[in-house]
Design a protein around this motif. Structure first.
Motif, PDB file in Angstrom:
ATOM      1  N   ILE A  19      12.383 -20.959 -27.979  1.00  0.00           N
ATOM      2  CA  ILE A  19      12.571 -22.197 -28.724  1.00  0.00           C
ATOM      3  C   ILE A  19      11.567 -22.326 -29.875  1.00  0.00           C
ATOM      4  O   ILE A  19      11.820 -22.972 -30.886  1.00  0.00           O
ATOM      5  CB  ILE A  19      12.472 -23.413 -27.777  1.00  0.00           C
ATOM      6  CG1 ILE A  19      12.923 -24.672 -28.498  1.00  0.00           C
ATOM      7  CG2 ILE A  19      11.064 -23.559 -27.217  1.00  0.00           C
ATOM      8  CD1 ILE A  19      13.074 -25.878 -27.585  1.00  0.00           C
ATOM      9  N   ILE A  20      10.404 -21.676 -29.721  1.00  0.00           N
ATOM     10  CA  ILE A  20       9.414 -21.557 -30.788  1.00  0.00           C
ATOM     11  C   ILE A  20       9.226 -20.072 -31.068  1.00  0.00           C
ATOM     12  O   ILE A  20       9.043 -19.279 -30.140  1.00  0.00           O
ATOM     13  CB  ILE A  20       8.057 -22.183 -30.396  1.00  0.00           C
ATOM     14  CG1 ILE A  20       8.229 -23.667 -30.042  1.00  0.00           C
ATOM     15  CG2 ILE A  20       7.036 -22.013 -31.520  1.00  0.00           C
ATOM     16  CD1 ILE A  20       8.696 -24.526 -31.197  1.00  0.00           C
ATOM     17  N   VAL A  21       9.290 -19.677 -32.333  1.00  0.00           N
ATOM     18  CA  VAL A  21       9.179 -18.261 -32.701  1.00  0.00           C
ATOM     19  C   VAL A  21       7.850 -17.690 -32.187  1.00  0.00           C
ATOM     20  O   VAL A  21       6.790 -18.319 -32.366  1.00  0.00           O
ATOM     21  CB  VAL A  21       9.254 -18.104 -34.232  1.00  0.00           C
ATOM     22  CG1 VAL A  21       9.040 -16.653 -34.635  1.00  0.00           C
ATOM     23  CG2 VAL A  21      10.616 -18.581 -34.733  1.00  0.00           C
ATOM     24  N   PRO A  22       7.859 -16.524 -31.541  1.00  0.00           N
ATOM     25  CA  PRO A  22       6.635 -15.944 -30.981  1.00  0.00           C
ATOM     26  C   PRO A  22       5.508 -15.769 -31.998  1.00  0.00           C
ATOM     27  O   PRO A  22       4.336 -15.832 -31.643  1.00  0.00           O
ATOM     28  CB  PRO A  22       7.105 -14.580 -30.454  1.00  0.00           C
ATOM     29  CG  PRO A  22       8.556 -14.755 -30.181  1.00  0.00           C
ATOM     30  CD  PRO A  22       9.044 -15.707 -31.230  1.00  0.00           C
ATOM     31  N   ASP A  23       5.866 -15.566 -33.270  1.00  0.00           N
ATOM     32  CA  ASP A  23       4.848 -15.369 -34.303  1.00  0.00           C
ATOM     33  C   ASP A  23       3.968 -16.597 -34.500  1.00  0.00           C
ATOM     34  O   ASP A  23       2.921 -16.524 -35.138  1.00  0.00           O
ATOM     35  CB  ASP A  23       5.525 -15.007 -35.627  1.00  0.00           C
ATOM     36  CG  ASP A  23       6.317 -13.724 -35.534  1.00  0.00           C
ATOM     37  OD1 ASP A  23       5.830 -12.680 -36.005  1.00  0.00           O
ATOM     38  OD2 ASP A  23       7.427 -13.756 -34.976  1.00  0.00           O
ATOM     39  N   ALA A  24       4.382 -17.726 -33.961  1.00  0.00           N
ATOM     40  CA  ALA A  24       3.599 -18.957 -34.098  1.00  0.00           C
ATOM     41  C   ALA A  24       2.465 -19.042 -33.079  1.00  0.00           C
ATOM     42  O   ALA A  24       1.552 -19.869 -33.236  1.00  0.00           O
ATOM     43  CB  ALA A  24       4.510 -20.173 -33.946  1.00  0.00           C
ATOM     44  N   MET A  25       2.509 -18.224 -32.033  1.00  0.00           N
ATOM     45  CA  MET A  25       1.568 -18.377 -30.936  1.00  0.00           C
ATOM     46  C   MET A  25       0.093 -18.277 -31.337  1.00  0.00           C
ATOM     47  O   MET A  25      -0.727 -19.076 -30.875  1.00  0.00           O
ATOM     48  CB  MET A  25       1.891 -17.370 -29.817  1.00  0.00           C
ATOM     49  CG  MET A  25       3.279 -17.607 -29.203  1.00  0.00           C
ATOM     50  SD  MET A  25       3.503 -19.355 -28.709  1.00  0.00           S
ATOM     51  CE  MET A  25       5.288 -19.448 -28.607  1.00  0.00           C
ATOM     52  N   ALA A  29      -2.427 -21.377 -30.702  1.00  0.00           N
ATOM     53  CA  ALA A  29      -3.624 -21.220 -29.885  1.00  0.00           C
ATOM     54  C   ALA A  29      -4.863 -21.686 -30.652  1.00  0.00           C
ATOM     55  O   ALA A  29      -5.726 -22.388 -30.098  1.00  0.00           O
ATOM     56  CB  ALA A  29      -3.782 -19.758 -29.467  1.00  0.00           C
ATOM     57  N   LEU A  30      -4.947 -21.322 -31.930  1.00  0.00           N
ATOM     58  CA  LEU A  30      -6.076 -21.744 -32.760  1.00  0.00           C
ATOM     59  C   LEU A  30      -6.092 -23.260 -32.914  1.00  0.00           C
ATOM     60  O   LEU A  30      -7.141 -23.902 -32.779  1.00  0.00           O
ATOM     61  CB  LEU A  30      -5.992 -21.077 -34.127  1.00  0.00           C
ATOM     62  CG  LEU A  30      -7.046 -21.508 -35.163  1.00  0.00           C
ATOM     63  CD1 LEU A  30      -8.446 -21.152 -34.650  1.00  0.00           C
ATOM     64  CD2 LEU A  30      -6.775 -20.848 -36.504  1.00  0.00           C
ATOM     65  N   GLY A  31      -4.920 -23.841 -33.202  1.00  0.00           N
ATOM     66  CA  GLY A  31      -4.839 -25.285 -33.395  1.00  0.00           C
ATOM     67  C   GLY A  31      -5.208 -26.061 -32.143  1.00  0.00           C
ATOM     68  O   GLY A  31      -5.935 -27.060 -32.205  1.00  0.00           O
ATOM     69  N   ILE A  32      -4.721 -25.608 -30.987  1.00  0.00           N
ATOM     70  CA  ILE A  32      -5.017 -26.282 -29.721  1.00  0.00           C
ATOM     71  C   ILE A  32      -6.502 -26.169 -29.387  1.00  0.00           C
ATOM     72  O   ILE A  32      -7.148 -27.139 -28.944  1.00  0.00           O
ATOM     73  CB  ILE A  32      -4.159 -25.694 -28.585  1.00  0.00           C
ATOM     74  CG1 ILE A  32      -2.679 -26.057 -28.816  1.00  0.00           C
ATOM     75  CG2 ILE A  32      -4.619 -26.215 -27.229  1.00  0.00           C
ATOM     76  CD1 ILE A  32      -1.725 -25.357 -27.882  1.00  0.00           C
ATOM     77  N   ALA A  33      -7.075 -24.972 -29.619  1.00  0.00           N
ATOM     78  CA  ALA A  33      -8.500 -24.767 -29.345  1.00  0.00           C
ATOM     79  C   ALA A  33      -9.358 -25.691 -30.217  1.00  0.00           C
ATOM     80  O   ALA A  33     -10.299 -26.329 -29.734  1.00  0.00           O
ATOM     81  CB  ALA A  33      -8.873 -23.306 -29.592  1.00  0.00           C
ATOM     82  N   LEU A  34      -9.033 -25.775 -31.509  1.00  0.00           N
ATOM     83  CA  LEU A  34      -9.791 -26.646 -32.400  1.00  0.00           C
ATOM     84  C   LEU A  34      -9.651 -28.116 -32.003  1.00  0.00           C
ATOM     85  O   LEU A  34     -10.617 -28.879 -32.051  1.00  0.00           O
ATOM     86  CB  LEU A  34      -9.305 -26.447 -33.843  1.00  0.00           C
ATOM     87  CG  LEU A  34      -9.731 -25.155 -34.531  1.00  0.00           C
ATOM     88  CD1 LEU A  34      -9.057 -25.033 -35.894  1.00  0.00           C
ATOM     89  CD2 LEU A  34     -11.254 -25.100 -34.688  1.00  0.00           C
TER      90      LEU A  34
END
Length: 230
Positions: A19-25, A29-34
Motif C-alpha cells: 500500500i506504500i511503495v517500499p522505496d519510501a521506507m 524510518a528517518l522521519g519517525i526517528a526524528l
C-alpha cells in the motif's frame, strides 16, 4: 534456477503491491526517528514538523490498487496526472518510425507509481542521465534525466509502446523495477518517479487517441488510446 527466478519475481511483485511503495521506507524510518527524538527532547510542538514529513511521505508514496477494464488492443495511461500534449513525432529508439506522443504531467500530489499501458514483454530498458528542468517545460523531455521502457504486446508483436519516465525540477530519482525479458500485465506497476515529474507514452502512428491536452488521467484506468490493426 527457474524455481529461484520465480520465487524472486513473486517477492518483487509482492513489494510492488504494498500500500506504500517500499522505496519510501528509509525516508519513513528517518522521519519517525526524528519525530520521536524531538518529541522526547523538545516536546510535541517541535516534533510536529518532522511528523508532517512522515504524513507527507506516506501520502506521496501511496500505491493504490487500480481496476483495469479494457480490451486487449486498448492502451491505458501509465501515470496519474494531466495531459500536457498530444503530438505526432518520429520515434527512432524503439518504435522506429512515426508515432504519437502523449505527455502526462504529474504534480507533487499525484500518485507517482508508473503502470504498464499494455500487457506484454519488456523488450527495451535504457537509462539516460540529464538535467532537472521543470517537468512541464516542453524541452524537458529531451534534456532531463529519463528512463525508457519499451513493451511489446503479448497479442500482436506489431503493437508496442515506449514509456518514458522523466525527472523534473523537484523529482530527482527515477525508480524502475523491471528488466528486459520480464512480462507485465496491463496496469501492472513497473516503477515510479520521486516528487513531481512527467511520463510520456509513444504509440505507433495511426493509433486512435482518446485524450486531449488538459484532460486528467488515472494510471492503469484511463484508456488513452487504441492500436489500429487492419
Amino acid at each position: 534456477m527457474k524455481a529461484n527466478y520465480r520465487e524472486e519475481r513473486n517477492r518483487a511483485l509482492d513489494k510492488r503491491k504494498w500500500i506504500i511503495v517500499p522505496d519510501a521506507m528509509p525516508m519513513l524510518a528517518l522521519g519517525i526517528a526524528l519525530t520521536l527524538i524531538i518529541y522526547f527532547w523538545l516536546g510535541f510542538p517541535w516534533a510536529f514538523i518532522p511528523f508532517l514529513f512522515v504524513i507527507f511521505t506516506l501520502y506521496f508514496f501511496r500505491n493504490p490498487e487500480r481496476c483495469v477494464e479494457c480490451k486487449a488492443e486498448d492502451v491505458v495511461s501509465p501515470a496519474d496526472g494531466v495531459i500536457l500534449a498530444v503530438e505526432e513525432v518520429r520515434e527512432d529508439r524503439f518504435l522506429n518510425g512515426p508515432a504519437v506522443k502523449v505527455s502526462i504531467f504529474l504534480n507533487i500530489f499525484n500518485v507517482h507509481v508508473n503502470r504498464s499501458p499494455i500487457a506484454g514483454k519488456v523488450a527495451y530498458v535504457f537509462y539516460q542521465a540529464g538535467k532537472f528542468l521543470p517537468a512541464f517545460k516542453g524541452h524537458a523531455s529531451h534534456l532531463n534525466e529519463r528512463n525508457y521502457v519499451g513493451i511489446v504486446s503479448e497479442n500482436n508483436p506489431r503493437n508496442r509502446v515506449l514509456v518514458v519516465q522523466i525527472t523534473g525540477f523537484i523529482a530527482r530519482r527515477i525508480v524502475c523495477w523491471v528488466k528486459e525479458g520480464e512480462v507485465l500485465q496491463q496496469g501492472e506497476r513497473f516503477g515510479l518517479i520521486k516528487f513531481g515529474s512527467c511520463t510520456e507514452v509513444y504509440l505507433p502512428k495511426g493509433s486512435h487517441i482518446f485524450v486531449q491536452k488538459g484532460q486528467k488521467v488515472r494510471g492503469g484506468e484511463t484508456i488513452i488510446g487504441r492500436f489500429y490493426n487492419e
